[in-house]
Design a protein around this motif. Structure first.
Motif, PDB file in Angstrom:
ATOM      1  N   LEU A   1      48.285  22.346  18.831  1.00 21.98           N
ATOM      2  CA  LEU A   1      48.609  23.530  18.676  1.00 21.98           C
ATOM      3  C   LEU A   1      49.727  23.754  17.636  1.00 21.98           C
ATOM      4  CD1 LEU A   1      51.849  23.934  20.242  1.00 21.98           C
ATOM      5  CD2 LEU A   1      50.322  23.236  22.085  1.00 21.98           C
ATOM      6  N   VAL A   2      49.891  24.799  16.984  1.00 21.96           N
ATOM      7  CA  VAL A   2      50.804  25.151  15.865  1.00 21.96           C
ATOM      8  C   VAL A   2      51.570  26.472  16.062  1.00 21.96           C
ATOM      9  CG1 VAL A   2      49.046  26.028  14.383  1.00 21.96           C
ATOM     10  CG2 VAL A   2      51.080  24.812  13.506  1.00 21.96           C
ATOM     11  N   LEU A   3      52.757  26.416  15.790  1.00 16.67           N
ATOM     12  CA  LEU A   3      53.431  27.833  15.847  1.00 16.67           C
ATOM     13  C   LEU A   3      54.571  28.005  14.978  1.00 16.67           C
ATOM     14  CD1 LEU A   3      55.374  27.993  19.389  1.00 16.67           C
ATOM     15  CD2 LEU A   3      54.549  25.906  18.526  1.00 16.67           C
ATOM     16  N   LYS A   4      55.387  29.040  14.939  1.00 18.97           N
ATOM     17  CA  LYS A   4      56.768  28.922  13.932  1.00 18.97           C
ATOM     18  C   LYS A   4      57.711  29.376  14.615  1.00 18.97           C
ATOM     19  CE  LYS A   4      57.957  30.710   9.454  1.00 18.97           C
ATOM     20  NZ  LYS A   4      57.294  31.282   8.286  1.00 18.97           N
ATOM     21  N   LEU A   5      58.734  28.933  14.555  1.00 18.77           N
ATOM     22  CA  LEU A   5      59.686  29.114  15.394  1.00 18.77           C
ATOM     23  C   LEU A   5      60.990  29.354  14.233  1.00 18.77           C
ATOM     24  CD1 LEU A   5      59.384  26.424  18.201  1.00 18.77           C
ATOM     25  CD2 LEU A   5      59.053  28.815  18.344  1.00 18.77           C
ATOM     26  N   ASP A   6      62.419  29.930  14.788  1.00 20.46           N
ATOM     27  CA  ASP A   6      63.277  30.109  13.899  1.00 20.46           C
ATOM     28  C   ASP A   6      63.968  28.753  13.679  1.00 20.46           C
ATOM     29  OD1 ASP A   6      65.642  30.439  12.926  1.00 20.46           O
ATOM     30  OD2 ASP A   6      66.553  31.578  14.407  1.00 20.46           O
ATOM     31  N   PRO A   7      64.005  28.086  12.392  1.00 21.44           N
ATOM     32  CA  PRO A   7      64.137  26.726  12.008  1.00 21.44           C
ATOM     33  C   PRO A   7      65.470  26.576  12.624  1.00 21.44           C
ATOM     34  CG  PRO A   7      63.496  27.930  10.025  1.00 21.44           C
ATOM     35  CD  PRO A   7      63.450  28.853  11.030  1.00 21.44           C
ATOM     36  N   GLY A   8      66.525  27.500  12.632  1.00 17.57           N
ATOM     37  CA  GLY A   8      67.689  27.277  13.227  1.00 17.57           C
ATOM     38  C   GLY A   8      67.845  26.983  14.713  1.00 17.57           C
ATOM     39  N   SER A   9      66.688  27.275  15.560  1.00 16.24           N
ATOM     40  CA  SER A   9      66.898  27.090  16.744  1.00 16.24           C
ATOM     41  C   SER A   9      66.088  25.528  17.304  1.00 16.24           C
ATOM     42  CB  SER A   9      65.952  28.157  17.433  1.00 16.24           C
ATOM     43  OG  SER A   9      64.258  27.836  16.997  1.00 16.24           O
ATOM     44  N   LEU A  10      65.879  24.897  16.245  1.00 17.79           N
ATOM     45  CA  LEU A  10      65.109  23.555  16.505  1.00 17.79           C
ATOM     46  C   LEU A  10      65.962  22.685  16.424  1.00 17.79           C
ATOM     47  CD1 LEU A  10      62.292  23.777  13.687  1.00 17.79           C
ATOM     48  CD2 LEU A  10      62.154  24.605  16.146  1.00 17.79           C
ATOM     49  N   ASP A  11      66.024  21.717  17.593  1.00 18.34           N
ATOM     50  CA  ASP A  11      66.763  20.253  17.611  1.00 18.34           C
ATOM     51  C   ASP A  11      66.571  19.587  16.355  1.00 18.34           C
ATOM     52  OD1 ASP A  11      64.380  18.831  18.299  1.00 18.34           O
ATOM     53  OD2 ASP A  11      65.060  18.564  20.188  1.00 18.34           O
ATOM     54  N   ASP A  12      67.357  18.661  16.213  1.00 16.96           N
ATOM     55  CA  ASP A  12      67.290  17.568  15.108  1.00 16.96           C
ATOM     56  C   ASP A  12      65.782  17.010  14.857  1.00 16.96           C
ATOM     57  OD1 ASP A  12      69.781  18.595  14.367  1.00 16.96           O
ATOM     58  OD2 ASP A  12      70.865  16.616  14.962  1.00 16.96           O
ATOM     59  N   ASN A  13      65.497  16.559  16.010  1.00 14.01           N
ATOM     60  CA  ASN A  13      64.151  15.794  15.873  1.00 14.01           C
ATOM     61  C   ASN A  13      63.030  16.577  15.649  1.00 14.01           C
ATOM     62  OD1 ASN A  13      62.623  13.271  16.750  1.00 14.01           O
ATOM     63  ND2 ASN A  13      61.724  14.669  18.251  1.00 14.01           N
TER      64      ASN A  13
END
Ligand code: FES
Length: 206
Positions: free
Chosen positions: A108-120
């Protein structure tokens, strides 16, 4: 020697080598054996093509797994920020073999706000695009649900919720582990697998 002591003349074939009066029966047995061996070495029509059951590899691309665009390559611009995940199969761009010979290869693939992603998650994402194994870690249903408001992946089988911004951490439900993440990158404008899945696909008791 009586006629009954001899082999049926129809069974005697031309002697191919000194001292080897091969019979038709023997020849046929050899031929049949060879035929079996040949057919065993030839791929059967119902066998998946080589490479189709292999897990995604670095350099693979992703194609739509379903819908009107099934089989078409997923481009970065196709993946809309915050929208439901796209179900995908890896494809080897060199051979054009789609790795859908095992359902455990579904991604599955999706796009999220990069600023909301944890470091990993961020280190394996590309411009906010993240990819995971689509196979639930509980009982291996495909994870197809999306809670748009909470931005959570949802498995309809037993209601596990995964947070795709936090390495698919399990927030609720019976799944014992996060979904394995598939590192991706963008190469010459193409969404590309950067490395194999990080973790074992499917359910795990430990
Ligand atoms: S298979 Fe997904 S929660 Fe059970």
């Amino acid at each position: 020697m009586t006629p009954s002591d001899r082999e049926d003349p129809r069974d005697v074939i031309e002697e191919p080598a000194e001292g080897c009066p091969c019979s038709r029966r023997a020849f046929l047995q050899v031929a049949i054996g060879a035929g079996v061996a040949l057919s065993a070495s030839r791929p059967r029509a119902d066998e998946p093509p080589p490479g189709s059951t292999a897990l995604p590899k670095a350099g693979d691309r992703l194609v739509y797994a379903e819908g009107s665009r099934a089989g078409q390559e997923i481009k970065p611009e196709d993946i809309l920020l915050g929208e439901q995940q796209i179900m995908a199969w890896p494809i080897d761009p060199a051979s054009s073999v789609v790795r859908n010979g095992s359902r455990l290869n579904e991604i599955l693939v999706l796009k999220l706000d990069p600023g909301s992603l944890d470091d990993n998650t961020r280190q394996y994402a590309a411009e906010g695009i993240v990819a995971y194994s689509a196979i639930c870690k509980h009982a291996q249903c495909p994870v197809t649900g999306w809670d748009k408001q909470k931005q959570l992946l949802h498995c309809f089988c037993h209601a596990t919720e995964y947070d795709p911004r936090k390495s698919a951490a399990v927030l609720s439900g019976p799944a014992p582990r996060p979904l394995p993440i598939l590192p991706v990158k963008i190469v010459d404008g193409a969404l590309t697998v950067a490395a194999p899945l990080r973790g074992k696909v499917g359910n795990q008791s430990v």
